[in-house]
Design an enzyme around this catalytic site. Structure first.
Site, PDB file in Angstrom:
ATOM      1  N   LYS A  20       0.802  -1.226   0.000  1.00  0.00           N
ATOM      2  CA  LYS A  20       0.000   0.000   0.000  1.00  0.00           C
ATOM      3  C   LYS A  20       0.841   1.286   0.000  1.00  0.00           C
ATOM      4  O   LYS A  20       0.389   2.315  -0.463  1.00  0.00           O
ATOM      5  CB  LYS A  20      -0.953   0.021   1.197  1.00  0.00           C
ATOM      6  CG  LYS A  20      -2.138  -0.907   1.033  1.00  0.00           C
ATOM      7  CD  LYS A  20      -3.141  -0.728   2.151  1.00  0.00           C
ATOM      8  CE  LYS A  20      -4.369  -1.589   1.878  1.00  0.00           C
ATOM      9  NZ  LYS A  20      -5.463  -1.337   2.790  1.00  0.00           N
ATOM     10  N   ASP A  56     -10.267   3.068   1.227  1.00  0.00           N
ATOM     11  CA  ASP A  56     -10.532   2.563   2.590  1.00  0.00           C
ATOM     12  C   ASP A  56     -11.206   3.648   3.428  1.00  0.00           C
ATOM     13  O   ASP A  56     -12.136   3.363   4.189  1.00  0.00           O
ATOM     14  CB  ASP A  56      -9.230   2.138   3.279  1.00  0.00           C
ATOM     15  CG  ASP A  56      -8.625   0.889   2.664  1.00  0.00           C
ATOM     16  OD1 ASP A  56      -9.396   0.020   2.195  1.00  0.00           O
ATOM     17  OD2 ASP A  56      -7.388   0.771   2.651  1.00  0.00           O
TER      18      ASP A  56
END
Ligand code: ATR
Length: 283
Positions: free
Chosen positions: A70, A106
């Site tokens: 990420k 997210d």
């Protein structure tokens, strides 16, 4: 039917065997009648640059990115969305002229879950447990939702301080120092990995005194469907939800970015039911 014009999207991570992303994205594509498939690739640390170069040349439309990539994928992107840059992590990549642009869905997934639960946390001081990878996007989302400050409780105070101590609105405490939080009626988000299947009996804090401070909570864990943390909140009369909707909504937001179209409410409801059946079995 897969044919010559089927679009391809995928997850990049290591490991990827247990991911639910292919199930969610392929279900969304089926319901929305989009000619696209979604798969998962195990990619080792250090290989993301090579992967993105080849994938871009092949026209692979989009990726989700998970642990451990990420952050380490960011140098290989041609562009990064402002919010993802602030969070310092991406979970979604979309093919553009010249390479992939990175996004973070997210935070959007968490915000949508909070809104749909009817939790209004504007102007409140709230509590976040954990300071790991998942906490970055959640903390960003909490401030985007208008909270005035966040008590961040983590096992390692040093780690929390290093990551989040720079923002004066945050107050960093160890898990055992929860008594320093004054009063009650707090919203709390549980971002540690404690209580995750198969270790379902564990909660990050055991004392009932902590749970009495909370009246609304989200555990970002979705397996089991009711974590030990959620049980304790409910035992003292609070409301608690799990992270399944956050998982679903981040995927819906990634899907919107991949295919440039919104997902209908009826598709979301259908895929949520399929997902519950997949994760929890028939009830
Ligand atoms: P993720 O990317 O899922 O957030 P992570 O970065 O490893 O995973 O973070 C896991 C979180 O759970 C951290 O906040 C971690 O606390 P530390 O920062 O002190 O490591 C927390 N955590 C994991 N196991 C724990 C345990 N047994 N007790 C308390 N906290 C724990």
């Amino acid at each position: 039917m897969i044919d010559g014009s089927t679009g391809v999207c995928a997850l990049l991570g290591d490991p990827v065997e247990h991911t639910l992303s292919p199930f969610i994205h392929n279900s969304l594509a089926e319901c929305e009648k989009i000619n696209s498939v979604y798969t998962a690739f195990r990619v080792r640390r250090g290989d993301t640059g090579t992967v993105l170069k080849g994938a871009g040349a092949m026209g692979i439309r989009g990726f989700n990115v998970t642990v451990p990539h990420k952050e380490d994928v960011i140098p290989y992107l041609c562009d990064i969305d402002e919010e993802a840059a602030k969070i310092g992590a991406v979970n979604t990549l979309c093919l553009k002229e010249g390479g992939y642009k990175g996004y973070n869905t997210d935070a959007a997934g968490f915000m949508r879950e909070i809104r749909e639960c009817g939790f209004d946390i504007r102007g409140e001081k709230v509590i976040m447990l954990g300071a790991g990878g998942a906490a970055n996007a959640v903390l960003h989302a909490l401030y985007s939702l208008g909270v005035s400050g966040v008590y961040i409780l983590n096992r390692s105070v040093e780690r929390a301080f290093e990551k989040f101590g720079g923002d004066k609105r945050n107050r960093i405490l160890s898990l055992s120092d929860y008594e320093e939080i004054e009063g009650d009626g707090y919203f709390c988000v549980q971002c540690t990995s404690v209580g995750l299947f198969p270790d379902t009996g564990a909660a990050p804090i055991e004392e009932e005194g902590f749970y009495k401070k909370i009246n609304r909570a989200v555990d970002i864990i979705y397996n089991p469907s009711e974590t030990a943390f959620m049980k304790r909140i409910k035992q003292v009369g609070g409301t608690a939800v799990n992270g399944l909707d956050m998982l679903l909504f981040q995927a819906v937001e990634s899907f919107r970015l991949f295919h440039d179209r919104d997902v209908s409410e009826s598709t979301i409801d259908l895929v949520r039911e399929k997902l519950k059946e997949r994760v929890y079995g028939r009830s």
